[in-house]
Design a protein around this motif. Structure first.
Motif, PDB file in Angstrom:
ATOM      1  N   MET A   1       0.654  -1.231   0.067  1.00 44.53           N
ATOM      2  CA  MET A   1       0.018   0.011   0.044  1.00 44.53           C
ATOM      3  C   MET A   1       0.833   1.347   0.111  1.00 44.53           C
ATOM      4  N   SER A   2       0.394   2.289  -0.488  1.00 45.08           N
ATOM      5  CA  SER A   2       1.022   3.499  -0.743  1.00 45.08           C
ATOM      6  C   SER A   2       0.576   4.002   0.581  1.00 45.08           C
ATOM      7  N   GLN A   3       1.154   5.420   1.010  1.00 46.58           N
ATOM      8  CA  GLN A   3       0.851   6.079   2.284  1.00 46.58           C
ATOM      9  C   GLN A   3      -0.572   6.809   1.853  1.00 46.58           C
ATOM     10  N   GLU A   4      -0.877   7.013   0.765  1.00 51.56           N
ATOM     11  CA  GLU A   4      -2.217   7.655   0.542  1.00 51.56           C
ATOM     12  C   GLU A   4      -3.167   6.544   0.394  1.00 51.56           C
ATOM     13  N   ASP A   5      -2.989   5.235   0.133  1.00 48.26           N
ATOM     14  CA  ASP A   5      -4.041   4.102   0.175  1.00 48.26           C
ATOM     15  C   ASP A   5      -4.166   3.947   1.749  1.00 48.26           C
ATOM     16  N   LEU A   6      -3.097   3.939   2.335  1.00 46.22           N
ATOM     17  CA  LEU A   6      -3.306   3.760   3.946  1.00 46.22           C
ATOM     18  C   LEU A   6      -4.307   4.942   4.692  1.00 46.22           C
ATOM     19  N   ALA A   7      -4.043   5.935   4.106  1.00 47.76           N
ATOM     20  CA  ALA A   7      -4.592   7.165   4.609  1.00 47.76           C
ATOM     21  C   ALA A   7      -6.117   6.930   4.405  1.00 47.76           C
ATOM     22  N   ASP A   8      -6.313   6.512   2.914  1.00 48.69           N
ATOM     23  CA  ASP A   8      -7.884   6.570   2.648  1.00 48.69           C
ATOM     24  C   ASP A   8      -8.508   5.500   3.398  1.00 48.69           C
ATOM     25  N   GLN A   9      -7.946   4.299   3.508  1.00 46.43           N
ATOM     26  CA  GLN A   9      -8.291   3.372   4.329  1.00 46.43           C
ATOM     27  C   GLN A   9      -8.628   3.851   5.841  1.00 46.43           C
ATOM     28  N   LEU A  10      -7.818   4.511   6.310  1.00 43.98           N
ATOM     29  CA  LEU A  10      -8.145   4.809   7.676  1.00 43.98           C
ATOM     30  C   LEU A  10      -9.001   6.157   7.955  1.00 43.98           C
TER      31      LEU A  10
END
Length: 99
Positions: free
Chosen positions: A25-34
């Motif tokens: 996951m990218s940092q953006e992907d993780l941020a979106d998920q959280l």
């Protein structure tokens, strides 16, 4: 009260980054998920920011990691010393000032 609190592990930033990368996951992907900002993830991974309890919980669940270590009673179990019969008295651990 504070003896049973969990402490944030010193390498929380590395654990977050490693788990995120392992999940591809990218940092953006993780941020979106959280439902958080990518800038927060960047700051956490660089150790510039400590996670709030809410963010910590979300990270632990999303990445299947643990960011805390237990403190308190376990530390006391390592303490050795004092009486030869296995029982401790106040005199075993306190040093008087007037002696």
């Amino acid at each position: 009260m504070f003896d049973e609190m969990d402490e944030l592990v010193p390498d929380f930033d590395q654990r977050i980054r490693s788990a995120r990368e392992a999940a591809d996951m990218s940092q953006e992907d993780l941020a979106d998920q959280l439902n958080e900002k990518a800038s927060l993830i960047r700051k956490l991974e660089h150790g510039d920011h400590l996670p709030s309890d809410d963010v910590q919980t979300k990270l632990e669940r999303a990445l299947d990691i643990t960011l805390t270590e237990s403190s308190g009673a376990d530390e006391d179990a390592d303490w050795e010393g004092g009486s030869a019969v296995g029982e401790y008295t106040l005199g075993d651990v306190v040093e008087r000032k007037d002696s």
